[in-house]
Write a protein that holds these residues in place. Sequence first.
Motif, PDB file in Angstrom:
ATOM      1  N   GLY A   1       0.823  -1.212   0.000  1.00 63.39           N
ATOM      2  CA  GLY A   1       0.000   0.000   0.000  1.00 63.39           C
ATOM      3  C   GLY A   1       0.852   1.256   0.000  1.00 63.39           C
ATOM      4  O   GLY A   1       0.567   2.216  -0.740  1.00 63.39           O
ATOM      5  N   LEU A   2       1.903   1.270   0.809  1.00 62.97           N
ATOM      6  CA  LEU A   2       2.811   2.422   0.826  1.00 62.97           C
ATOM      7  C   LEU A   2       3.570   2.539  -0.492  1.00 62.97           C
ATOM      8  O   LEU A   2       3.852   3.648  -0.960  1.00 62.97           O
ATOM      9  CB  LEU A   2       3.791   2.290   1.997  1.00 62.97           C
ATOM     10  CG  LEU A   2       3.175   2.279   3.397  1.00 62.97           C
ATOM     11  CD1 LEU A   2       4.253   2.100   4.457  1.00 62.97           C
ATOM     12  CD2 LEU A   2       2.388   3.566   3.658  1.00 62.97           C
ATOM     13  N   SER A   3       3.885   1.394  -1.097  1.00 59.39           N
ATOM     14  CA  SER A   3       4.570   1.417  -2.393  1.00 59.39           C
ATOM     15  C   SER A   3       3.682   2.011  -3.476  1.00 59.39           C
ATOM     16  O   SER A   3       4.168   2.695  -4.387  1.00 59.39           O
ATOM     17  CB  SER A   3       4.984   0.000  -2.794  1.00 59.39           C
ATOM     18  OG  SER A   3       5.883  -0.553  -1.853  1.00 59.39           O
ATOM     19  N   LEU A   4       2.376   1.762  -3.382  1.00 55.87           N
ATOM     20  CA  LEU A   4       1.449   2.347  -4.362  1.00 55.87           C
ATOM     21  C   LEU A   4       1.445   3.857  -4.279  1.00 55.87           C
ATOM     22  O   LEU A   4       1.270   4.551  -5.297  1.00 55.87           O
ATOM     23  CB  LEU A   4       0.039   1.796  -4.129  1.00 55.87           C
ATOM     24  CG  LEU A   4      -0.193   0.333  -4.503  1.00 55.87           C
ATOM     25  CD1 LEU A   4      -1.610  -0.094  -4.132  1.00 55.87           C
ATOM     26  CD2 LEU A   4       0.068   0.112  -5.987  1.00 55.87           C
ATOM     27  N   VAL A   5       1.656   4.395  -3.085  1.00 57.89           N
ATOM     28  CA  VAL A   5       1.739   5.848  -2.944  1.00 57.89           C
ATOM     29  C   VAL A   5       2.941   6.384  -3.700  1.00 57.89           C
ATOM     30  O   VAL A   5       2.863   7.404  -4.400  1.00 57.89           O
ATOM     31  CB  VAL A   5       1.816   6.252  -1.459  1.00 57.89           C
ATOM     32  CG1 VAL A   5       2.002   7.760  -1.314  1.00 57.89           C
ATOM     33  CG2 VAL A   5       0.558   5.796  -0.725  1.00 57.89           C
ATOM     34  N   LEU A   6       4.078   5.685  -3.583  1.00 58.20           N
ATOM     35  CA  LEU A   6       5.269   6.115  -4.313  1.00 58.20           C
ATOM     36  C   LEU A   6       5.088   5.965  -5.819  1.00 58.20           C
ATOM     37  O   LEU A   6       5.662   6.730  -6.598  1.00 58.20           O
ATOM     38  CB  LEU A   6       6.478   5.303  -3.856  1.00 58.20           C
ATOM     39  CG  LEU A   6       7.040   5.618  -2.469  1.00 58.20           C
ATOM     40  CD1 LEU A   6       8.336   4.857  -2.240  1.00 58.20           C
ATOM     41  CD2 LEU A   6       7.279   7.109  -2.293  1.00 58.20           C
TER      42      LEU A   6
END
Length: 271
Positions: free
Chosen positions: A243-248
């Motif tokens: 999920g945090l990677s999708l933000v990046l």
Amino acid sequence: MKSKRLLAGPYLFWAVSFIIIPLLMIVYYGLTAEDGSFTLMNIARITTAENLKALGLAILLAVISTVICLVLAYPLAMILSSSNMNQSSFIVLIFILPMWMNFLLRTMAWQNLLEKNGVLNDILTFFHLAPLEIINTPYAIVLGMVYNFLPFMVLPLYNILSKIDKDVINAAKDLGANNFQTFVKITFPLSLPGIISGITMVFVPALTTFVISDLLGGGKILLIGNVIEQTFKQGSNWNLGSGLSLVLMVFVIASMALVSKYDKDGEGATF
């Protein structure tokens, strides 16, 4: 025509196996909970105080590193583009040469140089100068970013500047433009695709890096890349990490859109 399609087969297999499938896995885990149900909570966790601080610091250091790389690379690229072929090729080779060495080894070399009992402080102590306490600080991380990513700024700029027709520059000067006016009205606008490509190629890896901050920050300075790494490796929480990677990925997609807008022919991205 059919034979050419067959030649593209290995690339398609590589792209599907190591790019498309991993991306689909990240999307799946990022949008699901541990029980497999759909959720946006993994993405929403970016709004926690710790994650926002890590993201903000990562953006700040990435912007600083990108600006420094641009300021250093542009004059050098102009010098290279105006020099003869043999000289420019040799200097470009000097910049490419460190990239042949492993990224991790290059960063570890700077760790040995900058640490309190490192080579740099030994030299300063020998000359009775005050030692530098730069290791484990944001300054060391920025230094590592600039060193590792500077070639990614130099090469697109050199490529685009070397393609500018010298007759256009000479015509501007013949019409009475001085060097500054020629640069502002001719050179800089024509080099914009290279600038955008260079900024993207430096900003994106600087934003997502975790190795540089781990080694040169001593694990004391957490960037968003470090948070994602720890989520995957230490917490074994693939859903949150994805999920945090999708933000990046939003920043990556925005960068790609910016490049496609200003560098439609891909001139700045060709070395």
